[in-house]
Scaffold this active site. Structure first.
Site, short mmCIF file in Angstrom:
data_model
loop_
_atom_site.label_atom_id
_atom_site.label_comp_id
_atom_site.label_asym_id
_atom_site.label_seq_id
_atom_site.Cartn_x
_atom_site.Cartn_y
_atom_site.Cartn_z
NE ARG A 51 -1.78 -9.70 10.84
CZ ARG A 51 -1.00 -10.82 10.73
NH1 ARG A 51 -0.94 -11.76 11.49
NH2 ARG A 51 -0.21 -10.79 10.01
N GLY A 52 -3.78 -11.65 8.10
CA GLY A 52 -3.02 -12.63 7.60
C GLY A 52 -4.06 -13.38 6.70
CD GLN A 183 1.33 -5.84 10.25
OE1 GLN A 183 2.07 -5.21 10.31
NE2 GLN A 183 0.35 -5.80 9.67
CG ASP A 224 -1.24 -10.87 2.06
OD1 ASP A 224 -0.19 -10.69 2.25
OD2 ASP A 224 -2.33 -10.90 2.76
CE LYS A 235 1.46 -6.08 5.93
NZ LYS A 235 -0.14 -5.12 5.57
O1 MRU Z 1 -1.88 -6.58 6.70
P1 MRU Z 1 -1.80 -7.99 7.32
O2 MRU Z 1 -1.37 -8.03 8.61
O3 MRU Z 1 -3.08 -8.92 6.82
O4 MRU Z 1 -0.87 -8.65 6.33
C1 MRU Z 1 -0.25 -10.02 6.24
C2 MRU Z 1 0.69 -10.46 5.38
O5 MRU Z 1 1.35 -9.78 4.62
C3 MRU Z 1 1.00 -11.95 5.70
O6 MRU Z 1 2.71 -12.04 5.31
C4 MRU Z 1 0.21 -12.93 4.74
O7 MRU Z 1 -1.11 -12.52 4.78
C5 MRU Z 1 0.58 -14.21 4.82
S1 MRU Z 1 -0.20 -14.97 6.33
C6 MRU Z 1 0.17 -16.58 6.52
#
Ligand code: MRU
Length: 334
Positions: A51-52, A183, A224, A235
């Site tokens: 994820r991320g 997270q 994202d 997030k």
């Molecule tokens: O649901 P996730 O864990 O994939 O969400 C991730 C985030 O919101 C991060 O802050 C974002 O992807 C940036 S990662 C460098």
């Protein structure tokens, strides 16, 4: 347990497979899984094993290679992978790059590897620009995980902290736990501990109090998807942190590579927001914490309006102020 912490890696040649850390098992267990089918890559993205935003994009690029091994057409594979998660634009950006490479008859594994390597370089560059913003002994707050686990390595927001530390600066990072999937507590706290950075875990609803007590001088988060006007999806809970930062006159920064910008969208209202299962809230980590049958709303992301963002730290420099013009100048020149 792997010897070296590597978010994801490709093993072998065109007939090889993707190996990634199963992030749902952290911090209690550091285990890797092998993805030998496109379905397993899709599942790993959907279930947040990987994820991320940047890490999702890199995984999808390798997922294309795994999918092609089954003899299915490229269009079908990319459409399938694109259906895994809707908000992080890096997923679609990486799949578009793979399609373009195929059209130009370039080697697809080389393209996936290039996406992977470029992300590594972008993260380090973001760290170098961002670290300039932080003086010694700064208190910073971050939300979710924008670290090495969310990217090829080093991260975006966390890269800023790691680079500042490499420069000899002492930081104190306040880590929002990041309900409902934690997270922050599970991943960011783990990454900071691994690198010996002073970190204090707080529940999401404690950020205002920590700011009021004067413990935080800057907020840095990942992203994202960033639209043409600078509105930023990240997030769920990021928007409330930005509002709190403004109320306490604390600068709020976003750290993101140019692969996270979506200039085809004028504003954040147009960003698709992923809705996730109600059980993430009612039965978090297997324990029921709400009455049976309760109505639940579980958006995985929110949008912080550009007016609350002091600057966006990219691999090419810092966009400040955040306007349509400054974004276009930085992103289109890249
Ligand atoms: O649901 P996730 O864990 O994939 O969400 C991730 C985030 O919101 C991060 O802050 C974002 O992807 C940036 S990662 C460098």
């Amino acid at each position: 347990m792997p010897n070296k912490v590597e978010t994801l890696r490709w093993l072998g040649d065109e007939n090889g497979h993707l190996v990634l850390i199963d992030q749902t098992r952290l911090p209690m267990e550091l285990v890797e899984i092998e993805c030998r089918t496109v379905e397993s890559v899709w599942e790993a993205i959907k279930q947040l094993r990987v994820r991320g935003a940047p890490a999702i994009g890199i995984s999808a690029a390798y997922g294309v290679i795994v999918g092609l091994q089954s003899g299915r057409p490229l269009e079908e594979i990319t459409a399938y992978l694109a259906s895994s998660r809707p908000t992080a634009v890096n997923l679609f950006w990486a799949l578009e790059r793979m399609k373009k490479a195929a059209l130009e008859k370039r080697n697809l594994l080389a393209e996936a590897r290039a996406i992977h390597e470029e992300d590594r370089a972008m993260c380090h560059a973001i760290g170098r620009y961002g670290a300039e913003l932080l003086a010694n002994n700064t208190g910073v707050l971050t939300h979710c995980n924008a670290g090495g686990l969310a990217t090829a390595e080093y991260g975006t927001a966390l890269s800023v902290f790691f680079t500042a530390q490499d420069q000899g600066k002492q930081l104190h990072v306040f880590v929002d736990e990041t309900r409902p999937l934690l997270q922050g507590a599970r991943l960011t706290a783990w990454e900071l501990a691994q690198r010996g950075i002073k970190a204090t875990l707080i529940c999401d609803n404690m950020a205002a109090q920590v700011m009021r007590e004067g413990k935080v001088q800057a907020v840095i988060v990942g992203a994202d998807r960033i639209t043409a006007n600078g509105d930023t999806a990240n997030k769920i809970g990021t928007y409330s942190v930005a509002v709190l930062a403004q109320a306490h006159q604390i600068p709020f920064y976003v750290a993101a590579p140019t692969s996270t910008f979506d200039l085809s969208l004028e504003s954040g209202d147009l960003i698709p927001i992923e809705q996730r299962s109600s059980t993430e809230i009612t039965h978090g980590f297997g324990k029921q914490t709400a009455p049976e049958g309760i109505d639940v709303y579980n958006p995985a992301f929110d949008v912080t309006p550009a007016r609350l963002i002091k600057g966006i730290i990219t691999e090419h420099g810092i966009i400040e102020p955040v306007t349509k013009a400054t974004i276009a100048a930085m992103v289109q020149s890249s």
